[in-house]
Design a protein around this motif. Structure first.
Motif, PDB file in Angstrom:
ATOM      1  N   SER A  11      35.052  51.605  41.844  1.00 46.15           N
ATOM      2  CA  SER A  11      36.036  51.495  40.775  1.00 46.15           C
ATOM      3  C   SER A  11      35.872  50.153  40.074  1.00 46.15           C
ATOM      4  N   VAL A  12      36.548  50.013  38.952  1.00 50.19           N
ATOM      5  CA  VAL A  12      36.543  48.734  38.246  1.00 50.19           C
ATOM      6  C   VAL A  12      37.103  47.661  39.169  1.00 50.19           C
ATOM      7  N   ARG A  13      38.134  48.011  39.944  1.00 48.18           N
ATOM      8  CA  ARG A  13      38.739  47.059  40.881  1.00 48.18           C
ATOM      9  C   ARG A  13      37.696  46.557  41.884  1.00 48.18           C
ATOM     10  N   GLN A  14      36.865  47.421  42.409  1.00 47.47           N
ATOM     11  CA  GLN A  14      35.866  47.003  43.388  1.00 47.47           C
ATOM     12  C   GLN A  14      34.801  46.110  42.752  1.00 47.47           C
ATOM     13  N   TRP A  15      34.341  46.473  41.558  1.00 46.69           N
ATOM     14  CA  TRP A  15      33.356  45.635  40.870  1.00 46.69           C
ATOM     15  C   TRP A  15      33.943  44.261  40.559  1.00 46.69           C
ATOM     16  N   CYS A  16      35.179  44.254  40.068  1.00 47.71           N
ATOM     17  CA  CYS A  16      35.814  42.981  39.725  1.00 47.71           C
ATOM     18  C   CYS A  16      36.090  42.150  40.974  1.00 47.71           C
ATOM     19  N   GLY A  17      36.414  42.808  42.079  1.00 46.52           N
ATOM     20  CA  GLY A  17      36.592  42.077  43.332  1.00 46.52           C
ATOM     21  C   GLY A  17      35.305  41.411  43.782  1.00 46.52           C
ATOM     22  N   LEU A  18      34.196  42.116  43.627  1.00 51.10           N
ATOM     23  CA  LEU A  18      32.891  41.551  43.959  1.00 51.10           C
ATOM     24  C   LEU A  18      32.578  40.359  43.051  1.00 51.10           C
ATOM     25  N   GLY A  19      32.839  40.508  41.752  1.00 51.60           N
ATOM     26  CA  GLY A  19      32.606  39.410  40.816  1.00 51.60           C
ATOM     27  C   GLY A  19      33.497  38.215  41.096  1.00 51.60           C
ATOM     28  N   CYS A  57      38.515  34.469  35.939  1.00 48.73           N
ATOM     29  CA  CYS A  57      39.779  34.949  35.352  1.00 48.73           C
ATOM     30  C   CYS A  57      39.628  36.376  34.838  1.00 48.73           C
ATOM     31  N   VAL A  58      38.512  36.664  34.187  1.00 45.80           N
ATOM     32  CA  VAL A  58      38.260  38.027  33.695  1.00 45.80           C
ATOM     33  C   VAL A  58      38.195  38.995  34.877  1.00 45.80           C
ATOM     34  N   PHE A  59      37.458  38.621  35.902  1.00 42.52           N
ATOM     35  CA  PHE A  59      37.359  39.484  37.090  1.00 42.52           C
ATOM     36  C   PHE A  59      38.726  39.671  37.749  1.00 42.52           C
ATOM     37  N   LEU A  60      39.526  38.619  37.818  1.00 42.52           N
ATOM     38  CA  LEU A  60      40.852  38.719  38.443  1.00 42.52           C
ATOM     39  C   LEU A  60      41.756  39.675  37.671  1.00 42.52           C
ATOM     40  N   VAL A  61      41.776  39.547  36.356  1.00 40.89           N
ATOM     41  CA  VAL A  61      42.602  40.444  35.545  1.00 40.89           C
ATOM     42  C   VAL A  61      42.098  41.881  35.678  1.00 40.89           C
ATOM     43  N   GLY A  62      40.787  42.071  35.682  1.00 39.81           N
ATOM     44  CA  GLY A  62      40.228  43.406  35.864  1.00 39.81           C
ATOM     45  C   GLY A  62      40.574  43.986  37.225  1.00 39.81           C
ATOM     46  N   LEU A  63      40.564  43.138  38.255  1.00 41.55           N
ATOM     47  CA  LEU A  63      40.918  43.581  39.603  1.00 41.55           C
ATOM     48  C   LEU A  63      42.385  44.019  39.660  1.00 41.55           C
ATOM     49  N   LEU A  64      43.263  43.246  39.040  1.00 47.81           N
ATOM     50  CA  LEU A  64      44.684  43.577  39.056  1.00 47.81           C
ATOM     51  C   LEU A  64      44.998  44.792  38.177  1.00 47.81           C
ATOM     52  N   HIS A  65      44.327  44.896  37.049  1.00 51.18           N
ATOM     53  CA  HIS A  65      44.579  45.977  36.095  1.00 51.18           C
ATOM     54  C   HIS A  65      43.956  47.292  36.542  1.00 51.18           C
ATOM     55  N   ASN A  66      42.740  47.248  37.033  1.00 48.96           N
ATOM     56  CA  ASN A  66      41.974  48.424  37.467  1.00 48.96           C
ATOM     57  C   ASN A  66      42.028  49.557  36.441  1.00 48.96           C
ATOM     58  N   PRO A  67      41.518  49.296  35.229  1.00 48.51           N
ATOM     59  CA  PRO A  67      41.588  50.331  34.199  1.00 48.51           C
ATOM     60  C   PRO A  67      40.610  51.469  34.471  1.00 48.51           C
ATOM     61  N   ARG A  68      40.763  52.514  33.739  1.00 46.92           N
ATOM     62  CA  ARG A  68      39.852  53.648  33.813  1.00 46.92           C
ATOM     63  C   ARG A  68      38.964  53.616  32.565  1.00 46.92           C
ATOM     64  N   ARG A  69      37.841  54.217  32.653  1.00 43.49           N
ATOM     65  CA  ARG A  69      36.891  54.413  31.555  1.00 43.49           C
ATOM     66  C   ARG A  69      36.620  53.176  30.721  1.00 43.49           C
ATOM     67  N   ARG A  70      37.089  53.167  29.475  1.00 44.36           N
ATOM     68  CA  ARG A  70      36.715  52.119  28.514  1.00 44.36           C
ATOM     69  C   ARG A  70      37.217  50.731  28.889  1.00 44.36           C
ATOM     70  N   GLY A  71      38.328  50.646  29.584  1.00 45.24           N
ATOM     71  CA  GLY A  71      38.835  49.344  30.003  1.00 45.24           C
ATOM     72  C   GLY A  71      37.849  48.607  30.888  1.00 45.24           C
ATOM     73  N   ALA A 155      22.844  34.165  37.241  1.00 47.24           N
ATOM     74  CA  ALA A 155      22.033  35.377  37.057  1.00 47.24           C
ATOM     75  C   ALA A 155      22.514  36.488  37.985  1.00 47.24           C
ATOM     76  N   ILE A 156      22.821  36.136  39.227  1.00 43.49           N
ATOM     77  CA  ILE A 156      23.349  37.130  40.164  1.00 43.49           C
ATOM     78  C   ILE A 156      24.720  37.599  39.695  1.00 43.49           C
ATOM     79  N   MET A 157      25.552  36.645  39.257  1.00 38.55           N
ATOM     80  CA  MET A 157      26.878  37.003  38.758  1.00 38.55           C
ATOM     81  C   MET A 157      26.776  37.961  37.572  1.00 38.55           C
ATOM     82  N   ALA A 158      25.816  37.752  36.694  1.00 33.20           N
ATOM     83  CA  ALA A 158      25.660  38.606  35.504  1.00 33.20           C
ATOM     84  C   ALA A 158      25.303  40.038  35.888  1.00 33.20           C
ATOM     85  N   LEU A 159      24.668  40.219  37.044  1.00 33.73           N
ATOM     86  CA  LEU A 159      24.323  41.577  37.488  1.00 33.73           C
ATOM     87  C   LEU A 159      25.574  42.416  37.769  1.00 33.73           C
TER      88      LEU A 159
END
Length: 181
Positions: A11-19, A57-71, A155-159
């Motif tokens: 999910s977006v939450r999992q990707w953002c948590g990793l970031g 900060c972007v990753f944190l907001v994405g983790l908290l929001h956990n949007p679907r699709r386009r978000g 570079a790793i973070m950008a992946l």
């Protein structure tokens, strides 16, 4: 579960948590080097930290929001832009450290003074042009300088946002034919 399967189902939450974890790791290392080892950051190091914090900060907001699709695409693009900014600054730092000593720009005023006396745009352009203090190699690990490690970290973070973007695009492409049927 294989990595490829996890990546496709994350999910977006999992990707953002990793970031966010990557950003926390990078900041922990930077703060340890400053307060534990005693290495003072140069202006380019500080700008690299700002890029890590923005991405975090972007990753944190994405983790908290956990949007679907386009978000997820929005968070992925914003985090990728922050990582790209870090790559540019770290790349500049690495380049300054590879210059011959007679080609290194002279040291200018400190960052604190510039922030108090100059407009922000002038401060950014002066810092990015580099100075003698940014060209000093103060530490290395396994023959790799700290700015080179930071560049690798970015570079790793950008992946991570790249993978987030790809999985969201694949997911929305797979959902469109199913919706049309």
């Amino acid at each position: 579960m294989q990595i490829k399967q996890w990546a496709a189902q994350a999910s977006v939450r999992q990707w953002c948590g990793l970031g966010l974890a990557m950003c926390c790791l990078m900041m922990a290392v930077a703060l340890y080097l400053q307060y534990g080892v005693g290495l003072e950051p140069c202006p380019l190091c500080i700008f690299q930290r700002v890029a890590v914090i923005i991405a975090g900060c972007v990753f944190l907001v994405g983790l908290l929001h956990n949007p679907r699709r386009r978000g997820g695409l929005v968070y992925g693009v914003l985090a990728l832009l922050a990582a790209a900014g870090g790559i540019i600054v770290a790349g500049r730092h690495v380049w300054l450290q590879t210059l011959p000593p007679d080609s290194v720009p002279s040291c200018g005023p400190g960052l604190d003074y510039m922030l108090g006396a100059l407009p922000l745009w002038d401060v950014m352009s002066r810092v990015l042009s580099g100075s003698g203090e940014c060209a000093l190699v103060e530490g290395s690990l396994w023959g790799v300088t700290l700015p080179q490690w930071t560049l690798l970290g970015f570079a790793i973070m950008a992946l991570i946002p790249l993978a987030l973007i790809v999985t969201r695009l694949r997911g929305s492409a797979a959902a469109q034919p199913a919706a049309a049927a």
